[in-house]
Motif scaffolding. Structure first.
Motif, PDB file in Angstrom:
ATOM      1  N   UNK A 183      44.183  87.991   7.637  1.00  0.00           N
ATOM      2  CA  UNK A 183      44.166  87.401   8.979  1.00  0.00           C
ATOM      3  C   UNK A 183      42.757  87.392   9.560  1.00  0.00           C
ATOM      4  N   UNK A 184      41.934  88.384   9.196  1.00  0.00           N
ATOM      5  CA  UNK A 184      40.562  88.412   9.693  1.00  0.00           C
ATOM      6  C   UNK A 184      39.795  87.196   9.178  1.00  0.00           C
ATOM      7  N   UNK A 185      39.930  86.929   7.865  1.00  0.00           N
ATOM      8  CA  UNK A 185      39.266  85.757   7.296  1.00  0.00           C
ATOM      9  C   UNK A 185      39.815  84.490   7.929  1.00  0.00           C
ATOM     10  N   UNK A 186      41.151  84.469   8.138  1.00  0.00           N
ATOM     11  CA  UNK A 186      41.776  83.285   8.741  1.00  0.00           C
ATOM     12  C   UNK A 186      41.243  83.045  10.149  1.00  0.00           C
ATOM     13  N   UNK A 187      41.023  84.110  10.907  1.00  0.00           N
ATOM     14  CA  UNK A 187      40.512  83.953  12.272  1.00  0.00           C
ATOM     15  C   UNK A 187      39.074  83.438  12.264  1.00  0.00           C
ATOM     16  N   UNK A 188      38.274  83.889  11.293  1.00  0.00           N
ATOM     17  CA  UNK A 188      36.908  83.374  11.182  1.00  0.00           C
ATOM     18  C   UNK A 188      36.916  81.888  10.834  1.00  0.00           C
ATOM     19  N   UNK A 189      37.827  81.527   9.921  1.00  0.00           N
ATOM     20  CA  UNK A 189      37.951  80.115   9.557  1.00  0.00           C
ATOM     21  C   UNK A 189      38.388  79.295  10.764  1.00  0.00           C
ATOM     22  N   UNK A 190      39.368  79.845  11.524  1.00  0.00           N
ATOM     23  CA  UNK A 190      39.828  79.148  12.732  1.00  0.00           C
ATOM     24  C   UNK A 190      38.687  78.982  13.732  1.00  0.00           C
ATOM     25  N   UNK A 191      37.860  80.022  13.869  1.00  0.00           N
ATOM     26  CA  UNK A 191      36.716  79.942  14.778  1.00  0.00           C
ATOM     27  C   UNK A 191      35.718  78.879  14.319  1.00  0.00           C
ATOM     28  N   UNK A 192      35.526  78.780  12.987  1.00  0.00           N
ATOM     29  CA  UNK A 192      34.647  77.732  12.458  1.00  0.00           C
ATOM     30  C   UNK A 192      35.183  76.344  12.790  1.00  0.00           C
ATOM     31  N   UNK A 193      36.514  76.204  12.714  1.00  0.00           N
ATOM     32  CA  UNK A 193      37.112  74.907  13.045  1.00  0.00           C
ATOM     33  C   UNK A 193      36.906  74.562  14.525  1.00  0.00           C
ATOM     34  N   UNK A 194      37.029  75.571  15.393  1.00  0.00           N
ATOM     35  CA  UNK A 194      36.839  75.298  16.825  1.00  0.00           C
ATOM     36  C   UNK A 194      35.410  74.864  17.134  1.00  0.00           C
ATOM     37  N   UNK A 195      34.444  75.337  16.326  1.00  0.00           N
ATOM     38  CA  UNK A 195      33.045  74.963  16.557  1.00  0.00           C
ATOM     39  C   UNK A 195      32.671  73.628  15.909  1.00  0.00           C
ATOM     40  N   UNK A 196      33.404  73.237  14.871  1.00  0.00           N
ATOM     41  CA  UNK A 196      32.956  72.080  14.086  1.00  0.00           C
ATOM     42  C   UNK A 196      33.958  70.932  14.031  1.00  0.00           C
ATOM     43  N   UNK A 197      35.066  71.025  14.790  1.00  0.00           N
ATOM     44  CA  UNK A 197      36.123  70.022  14.636  1.00  0.00           C
ATOM     45  C   UNK A 197      35.641  68.618  14.980  1.00  0.00           C
ATOM     46  N   UNK A 198      34.787  68.497  16.011  1.00  0.00           N
ATOM     47  CA  UNK A 198      34.350  67.147  16.397  1.00  0.00           C
ATOM     48  C   UNK A 198      33.404  66.562  15.358  1.00  0.00           C
ATOM     49  N   UNK A 199      32.605  67.418  14.711  1.00  0.00           N
ATOM     50  CA  UNK A 199      31.734  66.921  13.640  1.00  0.00           C
ATOM     51  C   UNK A 199      32.560  66.531  12.413  1.00  0.00           C
ATOM     52  N   UNK A 200      33.639  67.284  12.169  1.00  0.00           N
ATOM     53  CA  UNK A 200      34.542  66.921  11.070  1.00  0.00           C
ATOM     54  C   UNK A 200      35.161  65.557  11.338  1.00  0.00           C
ATOM     55  N   UNK A 201      35.601  65.337  12.584  1.00  0.00           N
ATOM     56  CA  UNK A 201      36.190  64.040  12.942  1.00  0.00           C
ATOM     57  C   UNK A 201      35.182  62.908  12.772  1.00  0.00           C
ATOM     58  N   UNK A 202      33.918  63.169  13.123  1.00  0.00           N
ATOM     59  CA  UNK A 202      32.874  62.148  12.947  1.00  0.00           C
ATOM     60  C   UNK A 202      32.713  61.810  11.466  1.00  0.00           C
ATOM     61  N   UNK A 203      32.687  62.837  10.619  1.00  0.00           N
ATOM     62  CA  UNK A 203      32.570  62.605   9.170  1.00  0.00           C
ATOM     63  C   UNK A 203      33.764  61.815   8.636  1.00  0.00           C
ATOM     64  N   UNK A 204      34.960  62.146   9.121  1.00  0.00           N
ATOM     65  CA  UNK A 204      36.149  61.417   8.679  1.00  0.00           C
ATOM     66  C   UNK A 204      36.134  59.983   9.194  1.00  0.00           C
ATOM     67  N   UNK A 205      35.583  59.785  10.394  1.00  0.00           N
ATOM     68  CA  UNK A 205      35.440  58.423  10.926  1.00  0.00           C
ATOM     69  C   UNK A 205      34.475  57.622  10.054  1.00  0.00           C
ATOM     70  N   UNK A 206      33.407  58.277   9.600  1.00  0.00           N
ATOM     71  CA  UNK A 206      32.472  57.626   8.671  1.00  0.00           C
ATOM     72  C   UNK A 206      33.203  57.229   7.386  1.00  0.00           C
ATOM     73  N   UNK A 207      34.100  58.120   6.918  1.00  0.00           N
ATOM     74  CA  UNK A 207      34.876  57.824   5.708  1.00  0.00           C
ATOM     75  C   UNK A 207      35.765  56.595   5.913  1.00  0.00           C
ATOM     76  N   UNK A 208      36.379  56.491   7.107  1.00  0.00           N
ATOM     77  CA  UNK A 208      37.223  55.330   7.418  1.00  0.00           C
ATOM     78  C   UNK A 208      36.389  54.052   7.404  1.00  0.00           C
ATOM     79  N   UNK A 209      35.212  54.111   8.044  1.00  0.00           N
ATOM     80  CA  UNK A 209      34.334  52.937   8.110  1.00  0.00           C
ATOM     81  C   UNK A 209      33.883  52.530   6.710  1.00  0.00           C
ATOM     82  N   UNK A 210      33.468  53.525   5.905  1.00  0.00           N
ATOM     83  CA  UNK A 210      33.036  53.217   4.532  1.00  0.00           C
ATOM     84  C   UNK A 210      34.170  52.599   3.717  1.00  0.00           C
ATOM     85  N   UNK A 211      35.391  53.143   3.871  1.00  0.00           N
ATOM     86  CA  UNK A 211      36.533  52.604   3.130  1.00  0.00           C
ATOM     87  C   UNK A 211      36.815  51.167   3.538  1.00  0.00           C
TER      88      UNK A 211
END
Length: 697
Positions: free
Chosen positions: A212-240
């Motif tokens: 659970x400790x590792x899971x919480x760190x991963x969750x914290x990483x997602x809270x900090x980077x979710x919008x950048x992940x969405x931007x990357x996925x949007x780039x993937x949609x555009x490229x496709x």
């Protein structure tokens, strides 16, 4: 006279002047399987209602005190943390078996920040008021001996810090000596102990929470980077989308560009890994092996080892060599595949809405996955609290179940005065709890069945739409106004049973594979080599069987979409047709699949390289914008998986179009001969590739 021998793979299709594409006048197929599927869905809804009635997800989210109450919930809303009376009791091996320390536990508002004993605290009013916050109930004017005997309060408090909603002693170090609250010793109410005595208890108390400790760190990483992940996925949609549009107009050039780009991207990966491998030559500690290093939760450690980069180089070099050899030996066949993709591009041009159909499939799959996940959580938390007898001394009743409300007056309490009836775990003895494992199995099985049904519906819908394009003599005049909607309507109205039949067969194989994986997990510590070998063979066989069934189902759905026959007849017809043209199947269809896979690989590679340089902070341009993360591989892996799924969604339309057109033109070759009365319906380019032509009137 001898009877004429029947062809091994059935009779070729005969010319039918009335056939003009997907049959409109058709009837319902596989009705019995449709009824079974509807009943199974009704049962699945009933399982969900049953799970939601009995389940409580709080059991896995919040810590539970000795009375089975949730910290931070209900009457304990202002007491979110769990406090252990005696952390050293958590050193018992029973903690690992029952996931509960044999010591009273209470929910508190905050962890103690002072170290003191009950004996000293009770004589100082201010200390006593502070101390009573960590008691199970107000001891009133009772003596210290009576308080400890009834276990109303802990014998001592230790300066602690919250961790995973639990209070753990604030251990530190002075040189090589372990300290607690800056002190090397503490008093437990009976004698002075070393701070290191707490380590064993803390270790066992946290062994079930390290994940659970590792899971919480991963969750914290997602809270900090979710919008950048969405931007990357949007780039993937555009490229496709860009690749799809370019394939529509520049299919030939784009295919060769894709192949060249994939070769270049992999070559760049080899060069980058080689540079890293050389640069680490003189770095201290970089020459240890991965086996010596073992598993490390911080994956960035592996990037400082030369052997890691050497492994990357070898893997990429093998992939590059395989691609180059395939290009050399299949270069002429790739030309044919290019023409097939061009034909698919024209078909998609007439049915543009097909590009967005994967969004509908994804939406349905999201519902299926969400329903399964929520039901699984509620099922796993639908047990009742079980209380057991815990005793500090030897007692014949230890580990027996007990009733906390009547425990004080029970015979067990009389036989073992020092015993306590504490919450142990969640379980139950009712018929519902006895059959809970079968209900969970039903939940998993219906998940596979429903997920396969949704996928099959998408395949049949697209197949019907693209078949209407191929068999239209005049395009688009002879095509339906809305081919995709018309095909979806036909699939649901007439062929729900066939879809359920095909997806049921696949679900049975998949659930068997899950059971084999479960058995393999249970036998990991076994020494029976024959059992392991047999299990490995079974896993391999069922993996191959699943792939074969997926291939048969896919082509069967195409035939159902065209002719409207039942699943078994359509699967047989598709298999016979493919076997009569087995060389073309291997060469054309599979080479086309390989080219589309390269397109997906290129999109994933481009977005993945961008994500790596952005999130890893290895590039000066992104250092200010990139978020600070515990594990930068978390968003990178998320982007890679998400990009692949996005690219797969878009390219799956192309793949289904190619497969449908492939079966259609095999039928075209058998039905027609190019004469004015029986002209081929395929395009002129495909005719040229196959060295066929229509004769003039």
């Amino acid at each position: 006279m001898d009877m004429e021998e029947k062809p091994k793979y059935g009779e070729p299709r005969k010319f039918d002047p009335s056939f003009k594409g997907p049959i409109q006048n058709r009837g319902c197929t596989d009705i019995i399987c449709c009824i079974i599927f509807v009943i199974a869905i009704v049962g699945y809804v009933a399982v969900g209602i049953l799970a939601w009635t009995h389940g409580d997800p709080r059991k896995v989210i919040y810590p539970t005190d000795s009375m089975g109450q949730y910290c931070g919930q209900g009457n304990l809303g202002k007491q979110p943390l769990l406090f252990y009376f005696n952390m050293m009791k958590c050193a018992s091996p029973m903690v690992l078996l029952e996931f509960q320390c044999p010591t009273p536990q209470v929910c508190v508002e905050k962890c103690p920040n002072r170290t003191m004993t009950l004996v000293k605290a009770i004589i100082n009013p201010s200390d006593w008021n502070y101390y009573k916050e960590y008691c199970r109930e107000d001891p009133g004017q009772k003596a210290v001996s009576q308080i400890l005997q009834e276990k109303l309060c802990p014998a001592y408090l230790i300066s602690s810090k919250p961790f995973l909603q639990r209070c753990f002693p604030s251990l530190g170090k002075k040189g090589e000596v372990i300290t607690v609250g800056d002190q090397e010793t503490f008093n437990d109410g009976e004698k002075t102990r070393d701070a290191k005595d707490l380590v064993a208890g803390m270790k066992n108390a946290t062994v079930v929470m390290e994940g659970r400790q590792v899971a919480m760190k991963i969750f914290e990483d997602y809270t900090k980077s979710w919008y950048w992940i969405l931007i990357c996925l949007l780039i993937a949609v555009v490229l496709s989308l860009i690749f799809i549009v370019l394939l529509r107009y520049l299919a030939g050039i784009m295919v060769w560009v894709m192949i060249l780009m994939v070769v270049i991207v992999i070559a760049y990966g080899i060069a980058h890994c080689s540079i890293k491998y050389v640069n680490l030559k003189d770095s201290p500690g970089s020459n240890i092996t991965l086996q010596q290093l073992g598993f490390q939760p911080d994956f960035s450690v592996y990037l400082h080892i030369r052997q890691t980069w050497l492994a990357f180089i070898i893997i990429l070099a093998i992939v590059e060599l395989i691609i180059i050899l395939l290009l050399i030996f299949l270069r002429n066949r790739i030309r044919i595949a290019v023409e097939l993709i061009k034909e698919a591009s024209r078909a998609i041009g007439y049915v543009m809405s097909s590009l967005f159909y994967p969004i509908f499939t994804f939406f349905l799959l999201t519902i299926v996955i969400a329903y399964w996940g929520v039901t699984a959580v509620f099922l796993s938390t639908s047990s009742e609290p079980v209380y057991k007898v815990f005793n500090e001394t030897v007692c014949s009743h230890s580990r027996e179940t007990c009733d906390p409300e009547n425990f004080t007056l029970s015979q067990i309490k009389k036989d073992c005065p020092q015993s306590e009836c504490l919450f142990a775990f969640y379980g139950g003895e009712t018929p519902y709890h006895k059959y809970l494992i079968f209900i969970q199995f039903y939940n998993v099985f219906l998940f596979f069945w429903c997920a396969n049904f949704v996928t099959a519906l998408g395949q049949m819908t697209l197949a019907g739409a693209f078949a209407s394009y191929y068999w239209a003599f005049k395009k688009p005049q002879d095509m339906p106004a809305f081919p995709l909607c018309a095909s979806l309507g036909r699939s649901l109205r007439y062929h729900t049973g066939s879809l359920a039949f095909g997806s049921l067969i696949l679900a049975i194989v998949q659930i068997i594979r899950v059971l084999l994986e479960y058995i393999d997990h249970k036998l990991k510590g076994a020494e029976n080599k024959f059992a392991k070998f047999l299990l490995c063979c079974l896993k391999c066989c069922f993996w191959c069987l699943e792939k074969f069934i997926k291939f048969i189902n896919r082509n069967a759905y195409i035939m159902v979409a065209i002719y409207g026959k039942n699943f078994c007849r359509s699967a047989s017809d598709a298999f016979m047709l493919l076997m009569r043209n087995v060389i073309r199947v291997v060469v054309l269809d599979k080479v086309t699949d390989f080219i589309l896979f390269l397109g997906k690989l290129l999109i994933v590679g481009l977005v993945g390289i961008f994500a790596f340089f952005f999130f890893s902070g290895h590039t000066e341009a992104f250092k200010g914008a990139a978020p600070s993360l515990h594990y930068y591989w978390v968003p990178i892996l998320t982007v890679l998986v998400g990009t692949y799924l996005i690219a797969h969604g878009f390219f799956s339309v192309y793949a289904m179009c190619v497969d449908t057109l492939f079966l259609c033109f095999l039928e075209d070759l058998e039905r027609n001969d190019g004469t004015p009365a029986r002209p081929y319906l395929m395009s002129d380019n495909l005719l040229n590739v196959l060295k066929k032509k229509n004769q003039a009137n």
